[in-house]
Design an enzyme around this catalytic site. Structure first.
Site, PDB file in Angstrom:
ATOM      1  N   CYS A  46      -4.406   8.004  63.643  1.00  0.00           N
ATOM      2  CA  CYS A  46      -4.315   8.343  65.108  1.00  0.00           C
ATOM      3  C   CYS A  46      -5.887   8.929  65.431  1.00  0.00           C
ATOM      4  CB  CYS A  46      -3.246   9.221  65.495  1.00  0.00           C
ATOM      5  SG  CYS A  46      -1.610   8.445  64.768  1.00  0.00           S
ATOM      6  N   HIS A  53      -4.076  15.884  72.642  1.00  0.00           N
ATOM      7  CA  HIS A  53      -3.601  14.797  71.722  1.00  0.00           C
ATOM      8  C   HIS A  53      -2.129  14.501  72.195  1.00  0.00           C
ATOM      9  CE1 HIS A  53      -3.211  12.112  68.508  1.00  0.00           C
ATOM     10  NE2 HIS A  53      -2.289  12.788  67.788  1.00  0.00           N
ATOM     11  N   HIS A 102       1.701   5.929  72.795  1.00  0.00           N
ATOM     12  CA  HIS A 102       0.377   6.407  71.665  1.00  0.00           C
ATOM     13  C   HIS A 102      -0.184   5.150  71.191  1.00  0.00           C
ATOM     14  CE1 HIS A 102      -1.604   8.219  68.723  1.00  0.00           C
ATOM     15  NE2 HIS A 102      -0.675   8.842  68.127  1.00  0.00           N
TER      16      HIS A 102
END
Lengths: 424, 360
Positions: free
Chosen positions: A175, A316, A353
């Protein structure tokens, strides 16, 4: 020796429901979500079919703009090309610019493979587990072959198209890959290796195999009592996992000397960057947030800034219990009392995401916040119920001067990275 | 970002695993015989069995959840643990970089593929039944890096690179930059070849290599320990004296890019090619051969011994250069199947007692 200044002179973006950066910024400003029911997940009977995904209407536009043979190329290459065209146009660069000077391509990505690939390959496997490769290869078009797609195919496409001759890197740091690709490009320019870079991420992981894998880890939201738009709720007490998404964003970075020589219009600067290995546990962070804090602090040190210089943080904020808590603790450690003067945004509340893509998409949105002086709202955020009231997430877009943004990406396996962006 | 004065970077330990074994062997050793593949007996390759991880370094349960690529890499990384520990550095000053090809690739899905073939109407059920619940973690390169980082206490800068050809050089250059720019005092650099599965061959057809060659694939891994001083007690020190990378998707430009890469790698030391005593490069590659027609170098390479290790080839050759006698200057040149060029210049210097004692 002082490193060179690194300017951002262009960017391009495709996200679920948005074919460019301005559209996505407007969507989030209007508090609209990009997350919907994924038709493929509905068809497969998944209990929770919510996802962010590039839909077929978007693909028609993206494919129509691709100059190559659609039969022999992958969607990742089409998407990379489409987003790169936007970024180059935004920067006022012609295709040939990258071939004329020291340049680089830095792309974050993870592997794309769908279940159709597996079925396809299975037809050529005998009962001993042997694959008749020759028969398989005789019966497939280039783009249709199982496992034909490579993690670095989009990097390669961009490098060939632009004639890049110096630095070609594919970052696969889960990620954090998009942020790390931007950070590597920044460092390569700062230390004088190259003058021009195209960097960011191209990620297409909103498919059934990724869903299965992340669901197996317990990382996905499975609260079907929430609508798809309500499921990504970073920093709220009832957050329960992330929503799978996808997308791409690419930025043009240049040395100030190169940008000034060609009279480019700077959109912002990369001021600092850090990437640190946490090595605590595979899927969760240091419980006290200290490792996240160390990464943010290192990025600020690299930028030569005190924490008080940061106006806004693009967190995040995955909407998992562990990540958000650790990030909140880390932010408190880095910013201390100044935290109350800052604003925060969690773009994943609207986009979901997009894994490697997330850091690059969030960097573009951060730059737009600096340019436009607008802090974006965080969807599904209710201040009165917030678990971390010291973090000022917004329910409405807020017009405010923003000079410095810290953008965080923290990946599976303790891959932590922070980027400091500022005015040109 | 500030740039420090260029701190020297040394290779202080190395480990390998490949078809030639777990120790570096001379490049002129008797070549190993490539063997037919299980899944396609018409094709040959240098495969290796996934090794048991070094005792006492990793969690004992880890082996159960590793795919072969990760196992190879962790095996090599684990063998550096003791040397790294003896450096007595704070964890935050130890960097980790990795070159892992196709980390999210479906190489462990072949059981599922076979099951789907038997029951194609039940595709997802077969996939789910034959894919471990933690499949995502097993296949992420960040997972492999996390295992290495946890076991070796690497909590400094890190970076994972993933492409078939140049990722080893990317990882090496990234690690060297962390040291020379002051972000770390030591770095573990690891690489693994791709797993040899049908997917490896399928990709070659769908994306034809710029530099296809007649190479036979091999499996292997390598790990290097970099530090800012020579190894304690070593008789000689191997320093990274230069490196450069380049790329060309057009074969007709390849030789020019290769020449430029060599010149840049030599430029820090103000050398020309004739100053280099040893060149490690594959002379079977016509473009590499064209670069050395007049220089009089005898090119040497390990490919015949271990196969084409892809991403892990460069670190394997550096490990061999570290382990074996080498010239004062050794140039390693790579030309990947994808068209990447990379050059690394290594300088070996004998250390006298006084020099050796000056390092902690």
């Amino acid at each position: 020796m002082q490193a060179r200044e690194v300017l951002v002179t262009g960017y391009g973006l495709v996200a679920p429901t948005a074919l460019d950066a301005a559209s996505l910024f407007t969507t989030i400003s209007k508090k609209r979500s990009c997350i919907r029911q994924h038709p493929a997940f509905v068809e497969l009977g998944f209990a929770n079919p919510a996802a962010g995904f590039v839909d077929e209407q978007q693909w028609q536009v993206i494919a129509a703009a691709f100059p190559g043979d659609l039969q022999t190329t992958s969607r990742q290459e089409w998407l990379a090309h489409y987003v790169a065209c936007q970024a180059l146009a935004h920067a006022g660069l012609a295709d040939g610019a990258f071939a004329r000077i020291a340049s680089g391509i830095f792309v974050g990505a993870n592997k794309h493979c769908v279940s159709g690939d597996l079925r396809d390959a299975s037809r050529y496997m005998d009962d001993q587990g042997r694959v008749d490769l020759d028969q398989y290869l005789d019966n497939h078009t280039l783009s249709g072959g199982a496992f034909a797609r490579r993690v670095d195919q989009q990097t390669r496409h961009l490098a060939e198209w632009l004639g890049v001759r110096d630095h070609i890197s594919t970052h696969s740091d889960a990620c954090a890959a998009g942020t790390m690709a931007i950070g590597s490009a920044y460092r390569a320019i700062a230390r004088g290796e190259i003058d021009l870079a195209l960097c960011g991420a191209v990620e297409l992981m909103a498919h059934e195999l990724s869903y299965y894998s992340f669901d197996g880890l317990g990382a996905l939201c499975q609260r079907v009592d929430f609508s798809p738009q309500e499921q990504s709720r970073p920093f709220m007490p009832d957050r329960c996992g992330f929503v799978l998404s996808e997308g791409a964003a690419l930025l043009v970075l240049e040395s100030r000397e190169h940008a000034e020589r060609r009279q480019a219009r700077p959109l912002g600067r990369v001021l600092g960057y850090a990437n640190l290995c946490e090595a605590e546990k595979i899927t969760s962070s240091s419980r006290d947030g200290s490792k996240y804090a160390a990464c943010m602090a290192a990025a600020l040190t690299d930028a030569g800034l005190a924490s008080a210089a940061v106006d806004h943080v693009n967190v995040h904020g995955t909407s998992t219990q562990a990540n958000d808590r650790c990030e909140a603790l880390g932010l408190a450690q880095v910013f201390g009392e100044t935290i109350e003067q800052m604003t925060f945004t969690a773009n994943k509340s609207a986009v979901g995401h997009s894994l490697a893509g997330s850091g690059a998409i969030e960097a573009v949105l951060s730059l737009m916040s600096i340019q436009l002086g607008v802090a974006l709202p965080t969807l599904n955020f209710q201040p009165e119920k917030s678990q971390f009231p010291e973090l000022k997430f917004l329910c409405e877009p807020l017009q405010q001067p923003i000079n410095v943004v810290l953008s965080n990406s923290f990946g599976f396996g303790g891959v932590n990275s922070s980027l400091v962006l500022g005015r040109a | 970002m500030t740039r420090s004065n260029s701190t020297a970077v040394y290779i202080t330990a190395a480990s390998v695993l490949n078809a030639a074994g777990t120790e570096c062997v001379s490049r002129d050793s008797q070549p190993q015989t490539a063997l037919p593949l299980d899944f396609d007996t018409a094709r040959l390759a240098h495969c290796v069995t996934a090794p048991a991880l070094p005792a006492g370094v990793y969690d004992r349960k880890l082996s159960r959840s590793l795919e072969p690529q990760g196992a190879r890499l962790l095996y090599c990384a684990g063998r550096l643990a003791e040397t790294l520990r003896r450096l007595e550095l704070p964890d935050e000053r130890i960097a980790l970089t990795a070159a892992i090809p196709e980390v999210d690739g479906p190489s462990s899905c072949w059981d599922a593929v076979q099951a789907i073939g038997e029951q194609p109407a039940d595709l997802l059920a077969q996939f789910f039944a034959h894919t471990p619940p933690l499949h995502a973690l097993m296949m992420l390169n960040s997972s492999v890096m996390a295992h290495a980082a946890e076991a070796l206490h690497c909590k400094g800068p890190m970076g994972g690179f993933c492409s078939q050809g140049n990722a080893g050089l990317d990882a090496l250059m990234e690690a060297a930059a962390h040291l020379s720019e002051g972000r770390a005092d030591a770095a573990v650099v690891v690489s693994s070849s791709p797993n040899i599965t049908p997917a490896l061959y399928l990709r070659d057809v769908t994306h034809p290599p710029v530099n296809p060659g007649p190479w036979i694939f091999g499996e292997g891994a390598a790990a290097l320990l970099l530090s800012t001083g020579p190894a304690k007690g070593a008789q000689s020190a191997l320093r990274i004296a230069g490196f450069a990378r380049g790329y060309s998707a057009q074969p007709e430009r390849g030789v020019a890019v290769g020449r430029d890469v060599i010149e840049r790698a030599l430029s820090n030391e103000k050398l020309c090619l004739s100053d280099v005593g040893q060149v490690v490069a594959d002379g079977q590659d016509p473009q590499i051969a064209a670069l050395f027609t007049s220089a009089g170098h005898a090119l040497e390479h390990s490919k015949a011994l271990v196969g084409d290790l892809g991403t892990s080839a460069l670190l394997t050759e550096i490990a061999a250069t570290w382990a074996l006698d080498s010239s004062p200057y050794t140039l390693l040149l790579e030309h990947s199947r994808g068209g990447h060029w990379g050059a690394v210049l290594l300088a070996r210097a004998l250390l006298d007692r006084e020099t050796m004692e000056s390092y902690p």
